[in-house]
Design an enzyme around this catalytic site. Sequence first.
Site, PDB file in Angstrom:
ATOM      1  N   TYR A 146       0.855  -1.183   0.000  1.00 60.06           N
ATOM      2  CA  TYR A 146       0.000   0.000   0.000  1.00 60.06           C
ATOM      3  C   TYR A 146       0.888   1.229   0.000  1.00 60.06           C
ATOM      4  O   TYR A 146       1.846   1.315   0.763  1.00 60.06           O
ATOM      5  CB  TYR A 146      -0.894  -0.005   1.245  1.00 60.06           C
ATOM      6  CG  TYR A 146      -1.832   1.188   1.347  1.00 60.06           C
ATOM      7  CD1 TYR A 146      -2.896   1.331   0.462  1.00 60.06           C
ATOM      8  CD2 TYR A 146      -1.647   2.166   2.325  1.00 60.06           C
ATOM      9  CE1 TYR A 146      -3.758   2.421   0.559  1.00 60.06           C
ATOM     10  CE2 TYR A 146      -2.511   3.254   2.434  1.00 60.06           C
ATOM     11  CZ  TYR A 146      -3.564   3.374   1.548  1.00 60.06           C
ATOM     12  OH  TYR A 146      -4.427   4.458   1.646  1.00 60.06           O
ATOM     13  N   ASP A 241       9.243   2.783  -0.324  1.00 61.20           N
ATOM     14  CA  ASP A 241       8.219   3.401   0.509  1.00 61.20           C
ATOM     15  C   ASP A 241       8.504   2.992   1.952  1.00 61.20           C
ATOM     16  O   ASP A 241       8.170   1.888   2.383  1.00 61.20           O
ATOM     17  CB  ASP A 241       6.825   2.947   0.066  1.00 61.20           C
ATOM     18  CG  ASP A 241       5.730   3.630   0.884  1.00 61.20           C
ATOM     19  OD1 ASP A 241       6.048   4.176   1.958  1.00 61.20           O
ATOM     20  OD2 ASP A 241       4.572   3.593   0.446  1.00 61.20           O
ATOM     21  N   LYS A 269       4.530   9.028   8.937  1.00 62.40           N
ATOM     22  CA  LYS A 269       4.346   8.450  10.272  1.00 62.40           C
ATOM     23  C   LYS A 269       5.360   8.946  11.312  1.00 62.40           C
ATOM     24  O   LYS A 269       5.177  10.018  11.867  1.00 62.40           O
ATOM     25  CB  LYS A 269       4.299   6.926  10.195  1.00 62.40           C
ATOM     26  CG  LYS A 269       3.195   6.476   9.212  1.00 62.40           C
ATOM     27  CD  LYS A 269       2.653   5.119   9.466  1.00 62.40           C
ATOM     28  CE  LYS A 269       1.760   4.645   8.338  1.00 62.40           C
ATOM     29  NZ  LYS A 269       0.389   4.401   8.688  1.00 62.40           N
TER      30      LYS A 269
HETATM   31  N1  PMP Z   1       2.813   4.050   2.346  1.00 65.45           N
HETATM   32  C1  PMP Z   1       2.762   3.123   3.301  1.00 65.45           C
HETATM   33  C2  PMP Z   1       3.775   2.014   3.307  1.00 65.45           C
HETATM   34  C3  PMP Z   1       1.768   3.178   4.277  1.00 65.45           C
HETATM   35  O1  PMP Z   1       1.700   2.226   5.222  1.00 65.45           O
HETATM   36  C4  PMP Z   1       0.836   4.244   4.249  1.00 65.45           C
HETATM   37  C5  PMP Z   1      -0.271   4.371   5.266  1.00 65.45           C
HETATM   38  N2  PMP Z   1      -0.438   3.368   6.160  1.00 65.45           N
HETATM   39  C6  PMP Z   1       0.941   5.185   3.229  1.00 65.45           C
HETATM   40  C7  PMP Z   1       1.954   5.069   2.301  1.00 65.45           C
HETATM   41  C8  PMP Z   1      -0.010   6.322   3.141  1.00 65.45           C
HETATM   42  O2  PMP Z   1       0.217   7.232   4.161  1.00 65.45           O
HETATM   43  P1  PMP Z   1      -0.956   8.186   4.681  1.00 65.45           P
HETATM   44  O3  PMP Z   1      -1.968   7.325   5.331  1.00 65.45           O
HETATM   45  O4  PMP Z   1      -0.236   9.128   5.621  1.00 65.45           O
HETATM   46  O5  PMP Z   1      -1.476   8.902   3.484  1.00 65.45           O
END
Ligand code: PMP
Length: 435
Positions: A146, A241, A269
């Site tokens: 994701y 990511d 995060k």
């Molecule tokens: N990349 C990863 C690996 C994530 O786990 C998340 C959210 N859990 C995101 C991107 C998206 O981040 P956000 O919820 O702050 O938009």
Amino acid sequence: MSPAPTHSQALFEAARALIPGGVNSPVRAFLGVGGEPRFIARAKGARITDVDGYTFIDYVCSWGPLILGHAHPRVIDAVQRAAARGTSFGAPTAGEVELARRIAAALPSVEKVRLVSSGTEAAMSAVRLARAATGRDVLVKFDGCYHGHADSLLVEAGSGVATLGIPGSPGVPEATARLTRSLPYNDIDSVRRLFQAEGSAIAAVIVEPVAANMGVVPPAPGFLSGLREVTRAAGALLIFDEVITGFRLGLGGAQALYGIRPDLTILGKIIGGGLPIGAYGGRSDLMAMIAPEGPVYQAGTLSGNPVAVAAGNETLRVLERSDYDLLDKRTEALVERMKASASAEGVPTVWNRAGSMFTCFFTEEGVTDYASAKRADAKRYAAFFHEMLKRRIYLAPSAFEAAFVSLAHEERDFEQTVKAAAKSFRALAGSPEAP
Ligand code: PMP
């Protein structure tokens, strides 16, 4: 007569009339496990308290950011002091330079970094940059990973998309989805085959270096180095990511742990200490293409927000003096003890762990990709989740997420968790419950 609704139930009913599904992010709605979400009143350290006054040991930790635990005194103090100076200026601040310096020092692949307001925004911007830098359009991702909810990244995605069991999303134009290829995680041969067929059209490969949105799935030996080699040979970019893994698996994230230098890195995060933030960074020649230095446009009213940046800087300052090894060992011990009680009760489980994050899959086979994660018994996870919740342990309300241990979790929390797990596995196995 049915019992009076709890405050959480009453709030959820009111919320559903006003907010889609009653929540501002899908997984919070408990659809993956059934029942109603707890509305949270406050939290401190490893414990979270709902509006009905029940306190739980929290292994969600706001889905990862709170590696120091809830309401860490130093972070709260930094936030209060920053807020008192003004919440947003729309002009640069010293804190942004400090945060950029910290990120660049921790992640050698990041020479320059741009702050944004969420992980979604960071991923979307990195993809635009990769397309601009290569002059190519095709994007490669992996099933069950994701990267936020931008159009080009919502194909075979993990997290809430996996929880709801949907392949993508209506509203994503087919032409956009067609530019994204999604391959099985950990399958370097399929990556090589795709590059052989259409390598010259591929702008980038984007990957969670340790997947955490189909539950935790570590990279197989050679997978990440294979991606590095294949992308480099084809003139495509490699995007890590590290929204979850950044500052979670160590100060240098997964890239330091596995010794791989991606071209671009996405963060979020932990770098915001629980306030909204995201970032993308990498090679300075690539980042120089971003406006106003270059032509690739990306902007944000609240980007580099001083309060979020203060929380992030303070969190990283504490982390720079924290013992990641200890956190790792505590998590390992917790997982080993819970695993032992599952086997003692004859409940088949597979535990995937990377540092301070883990997932318990209810299955007998190893979980190495999205297909094997989906073969695990999500209904059994839901039953386990509710057994644990009953015993005041708050796990992710979805089988496709990680559990996070923070530096605020103490021995007494682990004791309570292990005891609750033993009773929960016993209940799952159908044995009479221990007194
Ligand atoms: N990349 C990863 C690996 C994530 O786990 C998340 C959210 N859990 C995101 C991107 C998206 O981040 P956000 O919820 O702050 O938009």
